[in-house]
Scaffold this active site. Sequence first.
Site, PDB file in Angstrom:
ATOM      1  N   SER A 293     -17.152   4.343 -26.317  1.00  0.00           N
ATOM      2  CA  SER A 293     -17.612   3.579 -25.154  1.00  0.00           C
ATOM      3  C   SER A 293     -16.460   3.328 -24.188  1.00  0.00           C
ATOM      4  O   SER A 293     -15.316   3.671 -24.454  1.00  0.00           O
ATOM      5  CB  SER A 293     -18.193   2.233 -25.597  1.00  0.00           C
ATOM      6  OG  SER A 293     -17.147   1.322 -25.861  1.00  0.00           O
ATOM      7  N   CYS A 294     -16.787   2.657 -23.062  1.00  0.00           N
ATOM      8  CA  CYS A 294     -15.762   2.398 -22.044  1.00  0.00           C
ATOM      9  C   CYS A 294     -15.055   1.065 -22.292  1.00  0.00           C
ATOM     10  O   CYS A 294     -14.303   0.601 -21.452  1.00  0.00           O
ATOM     11  CB  CYS A 294     -16.416   2.388 -20.678  1.00  0.00           C
ATOM     12  SG  CYS A 294     -17.621   1.076 -20.538  1.00  0.00           S
ATOM     13  N   LEU A 295     -15.323   0.412 -23.433  1.00  0.00           N
ATOM     14  CA  LEU A 295     -14.713  -0.888 -23.686  1.00  0.00           C
ATOM     15  C   LEU A 295     -13.361  -0.744 -24.367  1.00  0.00           C
ATOM     16  O   LEU A 295     -13.255  -0.071 -25.395  1.00  0.00           O
ATOM     17  CB  LEU A 295     -15.623  -1.728 -24.607  1.00  0.00           C
ATOM     18  CG  LEU A 295     -17.029  -2.035 -24.121  1.00  0.00           C
ATOM     19  CD1 LEU A 295     -17.852  -2.666 -25.252  1.00  0.00           C
ATOM     20  CD2 LEU A 295     -16.978  -2.965 -22.920  1.00  0.00           C
TER      21      LEU A 295
ATOM     22  N   HIS B 115     -24.623   1.917 -23.358  1.00  0.00           N
ATOM     23  CA  HIS B 115     -24.562   3.186 -22.603  1.00  0.00           C
ATOM     24  C   HIS B 115     -25.854   4.003 -22.768  1.00  0.00           C
ATOM     25  O   HIS B 115     -25.846   5.218 -22.524  1.00  0.00           O
ATOM     26  CB  HIS B 115     -23.395   4.076 -23.067  1.00  0.00           C
ATOM     27  CG  HIS B 115     -22.028   3.612 -22.654  1.00  0.00           C
ATOM     28  ND1 HIS B 115     -21.713   3.236 -21.369  1.00  0.00           N
ATOM     29  CD2 HIS B 115     -20.880   3.500 -23.359  1.00  0.00           C
ATOM     30  CE1 HIS B 115     -20.425   2.897 -21.303  1.00  0.00           C
ATOM     31  NE2 HIS B 115     -19.895   3.036 -22.498  1.00  0.00           N
TER      32      HIS B 115
END
Length: 454
Positions: free
Chosen positions: A378-380, A420
Site C-alpha cells: 500500500s501507499c502507507l 485501495h
Amino acid sequence: MFQKYSADEPVPLLSEWTLDLLNSRSELAAWVDGFGSPLHVVCPDQATKNYLQWLKELQQVYWDCQIQFALKACKSASLLRAFAMAGAGADVSSAQEMTSAFMNLVPAARMSMTGPAKSNYEINLCLRHQVAIHIDCIEELKRVLALADAVGGVARLFLRSRPLSEPGSRFGMTEDQLIACLPLLEEAKVEQIGVSFHINDYEIQTRVEQMRFCIAFLRRISANGLTPGGIDIGGGYPVRYLERFDPVAYDRGVHWGSIAKPGNYPYARGLAGVHHAAEVIQTALADPSDLDFLHRHRLPILLQPGRSLLDQCGISAFDVIDVKDFGDGRFGVVLDGMSFSLSETWFGADFVPAPAILRREGRAVPQHNARYFLVGRSCLESDVIRWRGLTAEDGVAPGDLVIFTNTAGYQMDSNESSFHQIPLPKKAAAVRLPCGWKILADETPSKELLYDRQ
Ligand SMILES: *Cc1c(COP(=O)(O)O)cnc(C)c1O
C-alpha cells in the site's frame, strides 16, 4: 525446500502438515498462483485434532467440559465446520457470526451469544433459537427479560462477572451489580442461570480466583431458589509459538525506524493451550465442597478458546513483488499484500515467529549481513509487515514466497481491509492425502464433507 531459519531468528514451532507443505514448494506456489497473494491456507484436520485433544484433557479434570470455539479469532468456514463436526460449540458476538455458526453446522444448543452489546434483533434471534445469552449489565438484562416475555421465557442466561483483576473493565458486572440482578430473575421465566467471565491476561491465578468467585455466586443463585446453569470461563489461553523467546535478543536485531516491536505476547509460555485451561480448572476446584456442589447440580464448565484452539491450523503466504535496495545492507521486501493481513502489526507489534522463505523462479544474490524488511504494497509508510530486519543467508528475490506460520488465531483476518479496493485475500483449505494434497476453497462445504482421501 524452504530456506533454513537463520540462527538469530525466533524459530517457530511447526506442525507436521506445515512442514510437509513448506517442503513441497510446488504445491504452495501453485495455490498462491491460483488463489492470489496473500493466501491463507487452513488445515481442517488440525482443527479436528486440536478439539479432540482439548476434550480429552479437559475431561480428565472435570466430567462435563463444553468447548465453544470463539468465532472472532478466525473467519474460516472450513475450520468452523471441522470443530462443529467434532462436537464443538460456538461463541458468537453478532447476528452474522451466529449465521455463520448455523451455516457451518453448529447446533443452537451449543452456541453462546457473548458479545457485550446486542441489538434487540440479536436478542430475539437468540431467544427464538434458544442460544445462551450472556448478560453484560443490568440494563441489558432488563431488555432481554422484556423481550423474553413475548416468547414465554428464556432457556439459558449467563451473568457476566467483571474480572476481579480488571476492576476498571467496562465489561461485566461487579458483585453488587450481580446481586441486583437476582430479584429481576426471581420474577422472570428463566430456566437456567449461569455465571461467566472473560479475562484478558494470560495468567492462571486470575482465572482461578474468578472461577471461585463464580462458583460462590452460583451457590447464591441456588440459595435464592433459582436454577444454576453452569460456569463459563471464557477464552484467553496462550498459544506456544516458539520453543523459546528472548525479547532482549530480539531487540538487538536491526529494526525499521530503529524501534524494536516485539509486543507483549507470551510466545513461549510453558503451560499453554489446553494444559493451561486444565490447570485453571483443576486448581479452582481444589475445594471438594465446590466440586460436590457442581456435581450435585450437574453443572457444566464451558470454555471459549479462540486463538488456542486454532494452534497450528493455518499459514499465510505472500508473494514477493520487488526487493528494493535502501543501501547499507538494508533491503525492503515488497510483499503482494498488506499488513492488514497480519493483525499483530495493528497492535503496533511484530508477529514475532520468523517467516519462512521459499525460493521460486527468482535468483537472489546472497548479501553478507543483509537485513530484509518486509513491507506491504500500500501507499502507507506504516504498512510494515515486519519491523525487525530478517536475516536470510540465501537472500530474498522477487517471486519468492514469504510464509508466516501458525497464523489462524487472529493474524489472518481480524483486521483485513480492502484498502485501495484490493479484494480481501482468499482462504483455502488443505487436506493432506496419503500421497499429495487436496485443496478446496475455504467456504466449499459439500466437497469437504465428502473428503475422499485416495
Ligand atoms: C475474544 C473472546 C474469547 C476468545 O478469546 P481467545 O483469546 O481467542 O481465546 C472468548 N470469550 C469472549 C467473551 C471473548 O471476548
